[in-house]
Design an enzyme around this catalytic site. Structure first.
Site, PDB file in Angstrom:
ATOM      1  N   HIS A  27      -2.383  -5.135  -1.777  1.00  0.00           N
ATOM      2  CA  HIS A  27      -1.960  -5.575  -0.454  1.00  0.00           C
ATOM      3  C   HIS A  27      -1.539  -4.365   0.384  1.00  0.00           C
ATOM      4  O   HIS A  27      -0.366  -3.969   0.356  1.00  0.00           O
ATOM      5  CB  HIS A  27      -0.796  -6.554  -0.569  1.00  0.00           C
ATOM      6  N   HIS A 263      -3.910  -7.986   4.905  1.00  0.00           N
ATOM      7  CA  HIS A 263      -2.833  -8.429   4.016  1.00  0.00           C
ATOM      8  C   HIS A 263      -3.131  -8.175   2.551  1.00  0.00           C
ATOM      9  O   HIS A 263      -2.387  -7.456   1.878  1.00  0.00           O
ATOM     10  CB  HIS A 263      -2.550  -9.919   4.219  1.00  0.00           C
ATOM     11  N   HIS A 474      17.457 -39.698 -11.630  1.00  0.00           N
ATOM     12  CA  HIS A 474      18.473 -38.791 -12.158  1.00  0.00           C
ATOM     13  C   HIS A 474      18.386 -38.615 -13.671  1.00  0.00           C
ATOM     14  O   HIS A 474      19.253 -37.980 -14.267  1.00  0.00           O
ATOM     15  CB  HIS A 474      19.869 -39.294 -11.778  1.00  0.00           C
TER      16      HIS A 474
END
Length: 664
Positions: A27, A263, A474
């Site tokens: 990059h 990039h 949960h």
């Protein structure tokens, strides 16, 4: 801006571009765009000593946009960190090199944190700033600011899009962490093109709302403007600072500058040459750096070394003036201090009564906090439920950085990142806590704990369908298998007080591996046969009378009680079984082959595993001839006792499973 400064900035760009091009992977956009920011910061504002990268009072720098790693590697080479050579840069992204694709803590000298998942570095930087603030409040005396350093973090648009950055910065602003300075590489380009397609918010206003001082640098190549912003950030002693630096991705490469293609792909041979020509670089030879540039970096390095020398002299005087603080400093910075502290038999003591392992853990924690004064941690707004509060230790806040209880708010992802940052900073032991089902939010940063080898302790309570009435949202089912699957991560699911103490002992004495404590909401009995052998991950809790048992029941946590009950019932019918408690598969796998064979002999193929979670991972222990009593669906909402019965977690069902394998 002097010519040598221009050349020194461009040296970073050229080396980064050459490294990516030689690897044909990487990059280049960030290093080219941010080279001036990095040079100005590292050369003129950041206190660091390349000759001693572990100097405790150094400023920390985290590259949150870890894909731009060649920016760091170029800096390390030019400043002389760890003798990172040109040959190392030439081996970028290659097998066994010191220059992997993303920065890796503990692998490359100078890397403060492993980064790559965007935004993670932002969260870890907040943790480092918290650590600095806490340690300063403990150790600093008038005329002796022995803990006095900044945390800098550099990231881009991607880091700011990720939710973790907002979680972390919201807390940083609340806490008034003025030693935190964020450098925002604002180039308005992401992989898919202009950020306008998905990211049009006013980032400055967001950061201002979080409580940051906000600054803007209009020209990301103007060293004087960048430097002035950094000094203005340092001057604010009540707020963290956020500096937007307007840059161009791929700066200097005519065909790529300002484009998304800069990039994440090499510039191309011709474009690298064009870059060098455009920058008036004196040679097109790959990895060429003029001697005068090296000389400039050497001179800066010598000056940086003087900063540490000044601090060393200050610290020496501090130790003479406050010998008791020197002793405390050594204890804080001794990673093995817990070994001696936890040998105290009082640590292993418990009451002979049924209790939830979350409660037992809370009691252990409040013993540990007295033995280890550098223990600091907290919960994602769940301390009363997961028993993660240290009594009489104060709350960490902008008004009291000496407090040892951290209130992370409902921010599990950033909490784990901040825990990593505290551990990476050094000098502190840390834990973070939430419900086990919400470990899904924690997982990405726990993975970084494992990858970096930092011993953060994760307290996960409400560990199964035993949560009860809250229902399936949960009640964790698959989470235990997920964490067990992670390399270099130890997961303890203790069955009683002794095993809970063993889990904490392991967590606090670990130096390279994070540990999860997976704990019950419901009460469990103290088991006959439970022992410190739990430190081996699995052990014989109750053995058969026969030398070779008819079967082996393996269980964890709350289900060990069922295994013990089943053994007694089976004994009445002439079936003689061994009960093995396995609080930690990971640690058991690290034991010798002889020990593992002594606990689970290969000639006993009649095996049943019992655990109120999904069955992934149990196949290796029960084999083709064995069976499991586990859960393969989500839970339900009802009292815990009803749920265990409805999902088949009863002594009768364990007995039936054992008979099934014995009578095959």
């Amino acid at each position: 801006m002097s010519n040598i400064d221009i050349q020194s900035v461009n040296a970073i760009r050229v080396l980064a571009a050459d490294a990516v091009q030689k690897a044909n992977s990487g990059h280049p956009g960030l290093p080219l765009g941010c080279a001036a920011i990095a040079y100005e910061l590292w050369a003129n504002h950041m206190n660091h000593n390349p000759k001693n990268p572990k100097w405790s009072n150094r400023d920390r720098f985290i590259l949150s946009g870890g894909h731009g790693s060649t920016l760091l590697y170029s800096l390390f080479h030019l400043f002389g960190y760890g003798d990172l050579s040109i040959e190392d840069l030439k081996q970028f992204r290659q097998w066994g090199s010191k220059t992997p694709g993303h920065p890796e803590f503990g692998h490359t000298v100078g890397v403060e944190a492993t980064t790559g998942p965007l935004g993670a570095g932002m969260g870890m930087a907040v943790g480092m700033a918290m650590a600095e603030a806490h340690l300063a409040s403990i150790f600093n005396k008038e005329q002796f600011p022995v803990v006095d350093h900044y945390t800098y973090v550099l990231g881009g648009d991607g880091c700011m899009m990720e939710g973790i950055s907002s979680e972390a910065f919201s807390l940083a602003g609340t806490l008034g962490l003025s030693k935190l300075i964020v450098l925002y590489d604002s180039n308005k380009i992401s992989i898919e093109g202009s950020t306008d397609i998905a990211f049009t918010e006013d980032v400055q206003k967001r950061m201002e709302a979080f409580g940051f001082q906000t600054l803007v640098v209009e020209d990301g190549n103007d060293l004087a403007e960048i430097g002035a912003a950094i000094e203005k950030a340092k001057a604010d002693t009540t707020r963290p600072s956020f500096i937007t630096v307007k840059t161009q991705i791929g700066y200097g490469c005519p065909a790529k500058q300002g484009k998304a293609s800069a990039h994440g792909e090499p510039l191309g041979v011709d474009n690298v040459e064009a870059l060098k020509e455009n920058l008036n670089w004196p040679s097109k030879e790959p990895f060429f750096v003029p001697e005068e540039v090296y000389a400039n970096y050497r001179q800066i390095t010598e000056e940086k070394g003087k900063k540490e020398a000044e601090w060393n002299a200050l610290f020496e005087e501090y130790c003479k003036a406050y010998p008791e603080m020197k002793k405390l400093w050594d204890k804080y910075h001794d990673e093995n201090a817990a070994v001696d502290a936890l040998e105290d038999e009082e640590f292993w003591a418990y009451e002979e009564k049924a209790d939830a392992t979350r409660n037992l853990s809370g009691k252990m924690l409040n013993k540990i906090k007295n033995l280890l004064p550098n223990m600091i941690g907290g919960s994602a707004d769940l301390a009363p439920s997961n028993k993660s509060y240290m009594n009489d230790c104060g709350d960490f806040s902008r008004d009291n950085y000496a407090g040892r209880n951290l209130h992370f708010g409902v921010r599990e992802l950033a909490m784990a990142a901040m825990g990593n940052g505290i551990a990476l900073h050094g000098g502190l032991r840390t834990y973070v806590a939430t419900f086990f089902v919400f470990s899904d939010y924690v997982k990405p940063m726990a993975r970084l704990s494992s990858l970096m080898g930092v011993p953060v302790t994760y307290i996960f309570t409400h560990d199964s369908i035993g949560v009860g009435e809250d229902g399936p949202t949960h009640e964790p089912i698959e989470q235990l298998a997920m964490f067990r699957a992670m390399p270099n991560f130890h997961v303890f699911r203790p069955a009683d007080a002794t095993e809970t103490a063993a889990a904490w002992y392991h967590a606090i004495t670990s130096t390279k591996t994070p540990t999860a404590l997976v704990l019950t909401r419901q009460n469990l009995p103290q088991l006959e046969g439970s022992s410190k052998e739990a430190l081996k991950g699995a052990y014989i809790l109750q053995d058969s009378t026969k030398e070779t048992p008819d079967a082996i029941i393996i269980a964890t946590g709350s289900e060990v009680e069922l295994a013990v009950g089943a053994k007694a019932e089976l004994q009445k019918e002439g079936i003689d079984v061994r009960v093995v408690s396995m609080p930690c598969m990971d640690v058991f796998e690290e034991q010798s082959e002889e020990y593992k064979e002594s606990v689970l002999p290969k000639n006993v193929r009649n095996r049943v595993a019992v655990e109120a979670l999904i069955d992934y991972g149990w196949g290796k222990y029960v084999g083709l001839d064995g069976d499991t009593l586990t859960i393969s669906t989500f839970g339900a909402s009802a009292p815990a006792k009803i749920l265990f019965e409805q999902f088949g977690f009863t002594v009768e069902n364990v007995v039936a499973k054992v008979k099934g394998v014995v009578n095959k």
